[in-house]
Design a protein around this motif. Structure first.
Motif, PDB file in Angstrom:
ATOM      1  N   ALA A 101      53.199  38.535  39.880  1.00 20.14           N
ATOM      2  CA  ALA A 101      53.273  39.708  39.016  1.00 20.14           C
ATOM      3  C   ALA A 101      52.722  40.966  39.676  1.00 20.14           C
ATOM      4  CB  ALA A 101      52.520  39.439  37.714  1.00 20.14           C
ATOM      5  N   LEU A 102      52.068  40.824  40.830  1.00 17.21           N
ATOM      6  CA  LEU A 102      51.504  41.997  41.506  1.00 17.21           C
ATOM      7  C   LEU A 102      52.595  42.865  42.107  1.00 17.21           C
ATOM      8  CD1 LEU A 102      48.413  40.613  43.470  1.00 17.21           C
ATOM      9  CD2 LEU A 102      48.394  42.124  41.489  1.00 17.21           C
ATOM     10  N   PRO A 103      52.425  44.178  42.043  1.00 11.18           N
ATOM     11  CA  PRO A 103      53.380  45.071  42.716  1.00 11.18           C
ATOM     12  C   PRO A 103      53.341  44.839  44.232  1.00 11.18           C
ATOM     13  CG  PRO A 103      51.968  46.288  41.196  1.00 11.18           C
ATOM     14  CD  PRO A 103      51.412  44.911  41.288  1.00 11.18           C
ATOM     15  N   GLU A 104      54.396  45.251  44.900  1.00  9.74           N
ATOM     16  CA  GLU A 104      54.562  45.010  46.328  1.00  9.74           C
ATOM     17  C   GLU A 104      53.442  45.614  47.175  1.00  9.74           C
ATOM     18  OE1 GLU A 104      57.922  46.381  49.339  1.00  9.74           O
ATOM     19  OE2 GLU A 104      58.719  45.199  47.668  1.00  9.74           O
ATOM     20  N   GLU A 105      52.895  46.762  46.758  1.00 11.71           N
ATOM     21  CA  GLU A 105      51.884  47.440  47.567  1.00 11.71           C
ATOM     22  C   GLU A 105      50.487  46.821  47.470  1.00 11.71           C
ATOM     23  OE1 GLU A 105      52.412  49.832  43.733  1.00 11.71           O
ATOM     24  OE2 GLU A 105      53.737  48.947  45.201  1.00 11.71           O
ATOM     25  N   TYR A 106      50.331  45.783  46.663  1.00  9.48           N
ATOM     26  CA  TYR A 106      49.043  45.106  46.496  1.00  9.48           C
ATOM     27  C   TYR A 106      49.050  43.754  47.199  1.00  9.48           C
ATOM     28  CZ  TYR A 106      47.637  48.294  42.735  1.00  9.48           C
ATOM     29  OH  TYR A 106      47.272  49.387  42.019  1.00  9.48           O
ATOM     30  N   GLU A 107      47.951  43.444  47.886  1.00  9.73           N
ATOM     31  CA  GLU A 107      47.708  42.102  48.400  1.00  9.73           C
ATOM     32  C   GLU A 107      46.913  41.372  47.332  1.00  9.73           C
ATOM     33  OE1 GLU A 107      48.442  40.278  51.201  1.00  9.73           O
ATOM     34  OE2 GLU A 107      49.819  41.906  51.686  1.00  9.73           O
ATOM     35  N   ALA A 108      47.118  40.099  47.186  1.00  9.49           N
ATOM     36  CA  ALA A 108      46.418  39.324  46.165  1.00  9.49           C
ATOM     37  C   ALA A 108      45.031  38.914  46.659  1.00  9.49           C
ATOM     38  CB  ALA A 108      47.218  38.085  45.807  1.00  9.49           C
ATOM     39  N   LEU A 109      44.060  38.987  45.757  1.00  5.55           N
ATOM     40  CA  LEU A 109      42.719  38.482  46.018  1.00  5.55           C
ATOM     41  C   LEU A 109      42.338  37.597  44.846  1.00  5.55           C
ATOM     42  CD1 LEU A 109      40.117  38.353  47.645  1.00  5.55           C
ATOM     43  CD2 LEU A 109      39.331  40.371  46.407  1.00  5.55           C
ATOM     44  N   LEU A 110      42.293  36.300  45.115  1.00  3.59           N
ATOM     45  CA  LEU A 110      41.953  35.323  44.088  1.00  3.59           C
ATOM     46  C   LEU A 110      40.444  35.368  43.863  1.00  3.59           C
ATOM     47  CD1 LEU A 110      42.972  33.054  42.240  1.00  3.59           C
ATOM     48  CD2 LEU A 110      42.616  31.478  44.148  1.00  3.59           C
ATOM     49  N   VAL A 111      40.042  35.714  42.659  1.00  7.59           N
ATOM     50  CA  VAL A 111      38.627  35.810  42.310  1.00  7.59           C
ATOM     51  C   VAL A 111      38.187  34.463  41.747  1.00  7.59           C
ATOM     52  CG1 VAL A 111      36.938  37.034  40.886  1.00  7.59           C
ATOM     53  CG2 VAL A 111      38.888  38.265  41.830  1.00  7.59           C
ATOM     54  N   ALA A 112      37.004  34.009  42.173  1.00 12.59           N
ATOM     55  CA  ALA A 112      36.467  32.733  41.702  1.00 12.59           C
ATOM     56  C   ALA A 112      36.319  32.740  40.179  1.00 12.59           C
ATOM     57  CB  ALA A 112      35.108  32.472  42.352  1.00 12.59           C
ATOM     58  N   GLU A 113      36.217  31.547  39.603  1.00 15.20           N
ATOM     59  CA  GLU A 113      36.118  31.428  38.139  1.00 15.20           C
ATOM     60  C   GLU A 113      34.940  32.199  37.561  1.00 15.20           C
ATOM     61  OE1 GLU A 113      36.380  27.496  36.486  1.00 15.20           O
ATOM     62  OE2 GLU A 113      37.909  26.931  37.943  1.00 15.20           O
ATOM     63  N   ASP A 114      33.825  32.245  38.299  1.00 13.03           N
ATOM     64  CA  ASP A 114      32.657  32.965  37.792  1.00 13.03           C
ATOM     65  C   ASP A 114      32.814  34.476  37.914  1.00 13.03           C
ATOM     66  OD1 ASP A 114      32.329  33.360  40.515  1.00 13.03           O
ATOM     67  OD2 ASP A 114      30.383  32.357  40.637  1.00 13.03           O
ATOM     68  N   GLY A 115      33.854  34.954  38.601  1.00  8.74           N
ATOM     69  CA  GLY A 115      34.120  36.382  38.712  1.00  8.74           C
ATOM     70  C   GLY A 115      33.404  37.061  39.865  1.00  8.74           C
ATOM     71  N   PHE A 116      32.589  36.321  40.604  1.00  4.19           N
ATOM     72  CA  PHE A 116      31.820  36.928  41.680  1.00  4.19           C
ATOM     73  C   PHE A 116      32.568  36.855  43.009  1.00  4.19           C
ATOM     74  CE2 PHE A 116      28.558  36.538  38.551  1.00  4.19           C
ATOM     75  CZ  PHE A 116      27.696  37.593  38.817  1.00  4.19           C
ATOM     76  N   LEU A 117      32.378  37.890  43.812  1.00 10.34           N
ATOM     77  CA  LEU A 117      32.902  37.903  45.170  1.00 10.34           C
ATOM     78  C   LEU A 117      31.853  38.502  46.091  1.00 10.34           C
ATOM     79  CD1 LEU A 117      33.943  41.059  45.855  1.00 10.34           C
ATOM     80  CD2 LEU A 117      35.768  40.345  44.353  1.00 10.34           C
ATOM     81  N   LYS A 118      31.979  38.193  47.376  1.00 10.00           N
ATOM     82  CA  LYS A 118      31.021  38.667  48.375  1.00 10.00           C
ATOM     83  C   LYS A 118      31.683  39.762  49.203  1.00 10.00           C
ATOM     84  CE  LYS A 118      28.506  34.386  48.570  1.00 10.00           C
ATOM     85  NZ  LYS A 118      28.004  33.286  49.385  1.00 10.00           N
ATOM     86  N   PRO A 119      31.137  40.973  49.149  1.00 13.89           N
ATOM     87  CA  PRO A 119      31.742  42.085  49.887  1.00 13.89           C
ATOM     88  C   PRO A 119      31.881  41.825  51.380  1.00 13.89           C
ATOM     89  CG  PRO A 119      30.117  42.911  48.342  1.00 13.89           C
ATOM     90  CD  PRO A 119      30.006  41.415  48.324  1.00 13.89           C
ATOM     91  N   LEU A 120      30.877  41.205  51.978  1.00 17.69           N
ATOM     92  CA  LEU A 120      30.931  40.957  53.414  1.00 17.69           C
ATOM     93  C   LEU A 120      32.058  39.990  53.780  1.00 17.69           C
ATOM     94  CD1 LEU A 120      29.382  42.187  55.688  1.00 17.69           C
ATOM     95  CD2 LEU A 120      27.855  40.226  55.685  1.00 17.69           C
ATOM     96  N   ASP A 121      32.359  39.039  52.892  1.00 17.04           N
ATOM     97  CA  ASP A 121      33.487  38.129  53.124  1.00 17.04           C
ATOM     98  C   ASP A 121      34.818  38.889  53.098  1.00 17.04           C
ATOM     99  OD1 ASP A 121      31.760  36.024  53.358  1.00 17.04           O
ATOM    100  OD2 ASP A 121      32.243  35.130  51.407  1.00 17.04           O
ATOM    101  N   LEU A 122      34.955  39.851  52.193  1.00 12.95           N
ATOM    102  CA  LEU A 122      36.172  40.671  52.137  1.00 12.95           C
ATOM    103  C   LEU A 122      36.353  41.450  53.434  1.00 12.95           C
ATOM    104  CD1 LEU A 122      36.134  42.264  48.576  1.00 12.95           C
ATOM    105  CD2 LEU A 122      37.554  40.409  49.393  1.00 12.95           C
ATOM    106  N   VAL A 123      35.256  42.052  53.904  1.00 12.98           N
ATOM    107  CA  VAL A 123      35.304  42.840  55.130  1.00 12.98           C
ATOM    108  C   VAL A 123      35.703  41.953  56.301  1.00 12.98           C
ATOM    109  CG1 VAL A 123      33.873  44.130  56.776  1.00 12.98           C
ATOM    110  CG2 VAL A 123      33.655  44.567  54.317  1.00 12.98           C
TER     111      VAL A 123
END
Length: 169
Positions: A101-123
């Motif tokens: 369902a994401l538009p073409e210009e977006y890459e998908a980022l699956l967020v964990a069930e708890d909703g938390f993500l680590k910025p350094l991992d994204l980088v």
């Protein structure tokens, strides 16, 4: 990592608050990237900006990266600085099925069930993707030359010559 960027953060709360984080990370902190680099000297400057596209109804994080990656040129076999300047918009999804369902210009980022993500991992993930498959320093010239076979190579017996004689029988 910079002092104002938390080690982990709640992606959905950040989207609601439309938060922005600016930070720096040493290349030595990025363990998965280290195997691709000549050395780990240097810094990566990054920004994470959370928001929601009201027209497309997509929650996102926009990741901006600026750094120089020390790579080994595969033509000259000498180290060089590969300049990286990237802006990537990642659509936040809760389930893999939401990716379609994401538009073409977006890459998908699956967020964990708890909703938390680590910025350094994204980088680090984005930097790993930005390393060229075959690093070549700018200005290095490709060798455009005809290579003649040596007398030794021409004198070698063809390993399939025996098969040719069987084929004639």
């Amino acid at each position: 990592m910079s002092a104002n960027v938390p080690e982990s953060l709640d992606a959905w709360k950040m989207v609601t608050a439309r938060k922005r984080f600016d930070g720096q990370a040493s290349l030595a902190q990025l363990s998965r990237l280290q195997g691709l680099l000549v050395d780990v000297e240097g810094q990566c400057t990054y920004a994470l900006e959370f928001g929601r596209d009201e027209v497309l109804r997509v929650s996102y994080v926009e990741l901006t990266l600026e750094t120089a990656l020390p790579l080994l040129c595969q033509r000259t076999m000498k180290p060089y600085q590969h300049m990286v300047s990237s802006v990537q918009r990642l659509g936040l999804i809760r389930d893999e099925a939401d990716e379609a369902a994401l538009p073409e210009e977006y890459e998908a980022l699956l967020v964990a069930e708890d909703g938390f993500l680590k910025p350094l991992d994204l980088v680090e993930d984005e930097l790993v993707l930005l390393v060229p498959l075959v690093p070549v320093s700018p200005g290095s010239e490709a060798i455009d030359r005809e290579w003649e076979a040596t007398a030794e190579e021409l004198a070698k017996v063809n390993p399939f010559a025996g098969l040719a004689s069987l084929k004639k029988q």
